[in-house]
Scaffold this active site. Structure first.
Site, mmCIF file in Angstrom:
data_model
loop_
_atom_site.group_PDB
_atom_site.id
_atom_site.type_symbol
_atom_site.label_atom_id
_atom_site.label_comp_id
_atom_site.label_asym_id
_atom_site.label_seq_id
_atom_site.Cartn_x
_atom_site.Cartn_y
_atom_site.Cartn_z
ATOM 1 N N ASP A 163 -10.929 2.551 4.336
ATOM 2 C CA ASP A 163 -11.301 1.334 4.410
ATOM 3 C C ASP A 163 -12.984 0.858 3.963
ATOM 4 O O ASP A 163 -13.436 -0.303 3.706
ATOM 5 C CB ASP A 163 -11.006 0.621 5.484
ATOM 6 C CG ASP A 163 -9.647 -0.549 5.513
ATOM 7 O OD1 ASP A 163 -9.372 -0.689 4.217
ATOM 8 O OD2 ASP A 163 -9.057 -0.751 6.488
ATOM 9 N N GLN A 208 -4.568 -1.800 9.769
ATOM 10 C CA GLN A 208 -4.433 -2.824 9.165
ATOM 11 C C GLN A 208 -4.894 -4.158 9.807
ATOM 12 O O GLN A 208 -4.552 -4.145 11.178
ATOM 13 C CB GLN A 208 -2.855 -3.357 8.823
ATOM 14 C CG GLN A 208 -2.578 -4.458 7.814
ATOM 15 C CD GLN A 208 -3.420 -4.641 6.652
ATOM 16 O OE1 GLN A 208 -3.253 -3.465 6.039
ATOM 17 N NE2 GLN A 208 -3.910 -5.729 6.227
ATOM 18 N N LYS A 247 0.781 -1.172 0.017
ATOM 19 C CA LYS A 247 0.110 -0.053 -0.006
ATOM 20 C C LYS A 247 0.925 1.276 0.016
ATOM 21 O O LYS A 247 0.562 2.030 -0.696
ATOM 22 C CB LYS A 247 -0.858 -0.096 1.353
ATOM 23 C CG LYS A 247 -2.082 -0.932 1.034
ATOM 24 C CD LYS A 247 -2.696 -1.296 2.611
ATOM 25 C CE LYS A 247 -3.747 -2.219 2.238
ATOM 26 N NZ LYS A 247 -4.276 -2.948 3.477
#
Ligand code: NDP
Length: 292
Positions: free
Chosen positions: A120, A97, A53
């Site tokens: 997200d 994460q 990412k």
């Protein structure tokens, strides 16, 4: 004829080209899109995802801040980081994460992220908008990547029978909502571990999205000839023939390529699209703040 490849890498490259332009316009106006990624612990796969990412951010000119905390970190410390990033005007997107260490309440912590920075798309406010049929907000990256890939292949979903295998908060459920949303207009069935006659349910699908986390579970005889099959699964399976001792497998058996009209590969399918959609959410968050 073998299935055509739902090529996530090619589609992600197209998304990136578009994003490079949007990032450049933002920069012309003095705004640098900025994503903050927090990782707790030392799960190797999670570190691979986070690095990838961060690397993609670099390629697109998106600034990234990578906060790595030890697995012994207290929940209060992580809360403090999230509150701090929520306050910072120069940070547009925040990602924690998954998975977090077992002593942390992952859902409660991601709920602390300001909804407009929730790249997200897991915050109840963003998922709630999706339930209301509003698909213009922060959408969860993996399901929106699936939809983008289907659009890339010019697949018309209207009136098609879609089956989503899996009902998780991050993949299955939002994928089902997106497939059923106005504009996509598929007729959707959600299957899960309590579904009876699963094979027969799958075989009814014109579009089958597999997100179960079981390597090679969907077999060729579960698939209607000509169906479009999207394999979300990313599973590590032991493989002594490989130097590293393992390989990646999807949730769909590769022999499905002999039956389906389209099939997404693993790797190189939904994975790259998930990252591309994360980048898009970050750019969108920066644009939204700037144009407010
Ligand atoms: P979860 O474990 O959260 O959910 C799995 C779902 O599959 C559950 O709804 C579960 O049912 C269902 N399920 C499990 N076993 C069976 C079975 N034997 N028969 C029918 N249904 C079953 O997984 P995720 O949704 O987080 O992830 C799914 C897969 O996608 C994983 O391989 C994951 O690695 C991958 N993934 C890939 C991403 C990408 O970028 N490509 C991103 C995120 C995930 P129940 O609810 O009844 O337990």
């Amino acid at each position: 004829m073998p299935a055509q490849r739902l090529d996530g890498r090619a589609c992600a490259t197209e998304v990136e080209v578009e994003l490079l332009e949007r990032v450049s316009s933002l920069k012309d106006e003095g705004v640098e899109p900025h994503l903050a990624v927090i990782i707790v612990g030392d799960d190797p796969a999670s570190h691979v995802y986070v690095n990838s990412k961060v690397k993609t951010c670099g390629r697109l000119g998106i600034r990234s801040t990578h906060i790595a905390l030890p697995s012994s970190t207290e929940e209060a410390t992580l809360e403090h980081h999230i509150h701090d990033l929520n306050q910072r005007e120069d940070v547009h997107g925040i990602l924690v994460q998954s998975p977090l260490p077992p002593h942390m309440d992952e859902e409660a912590l991601t709920d602390l992220i300001a909804p407009h920075k929730d790249v997200d798309g897991f915050h109840p406010q963003n998922l709630g908008r999706l339930v209301q049929g509003r698909t213009d907000g922060m959408l969860p990256c993996t399901p929106s990547g699936v939809m983008r890939m289907l659009r890339w292949a010019n697949i018309d979903l209207e009136g098609k029978r879609a089956v989503v295998l899996g009902r998780s908060r991050i993949v299955g459920m939002p994928a089902a909502l997106l497939l059923a949303a106005r504009g996509a207009d598929a007729t959707v069935t959600v299957a899960h571990s309590r579904t009876q006659e699963l094979e027969a349910v799958c075989k009814e699908a014109d579009v089958l999205v597999a997100a179960v986390g079981r390597p090679d579970m969907v077999k060729a005889d579960w698939v209607k000839p000509g169906a479009i099959v999207v394999d979300v699964g990313i599973n590590r399976v032991d493989d002594d023939t490989r130097e590293r001792g393992w390989r990646l497998a999807g949730d769909v058996d590769p022999s499905v390529a002999d039956v389906a009209s389209w099939l997404s590969p693993v790797p190189g399918g939904v994975g790259p699209m998930t990252i591309a959609m994360l980048m898009e959410n970050t750019v969108r968050a920066a644009e939204a703040v700037h144009h407010r």
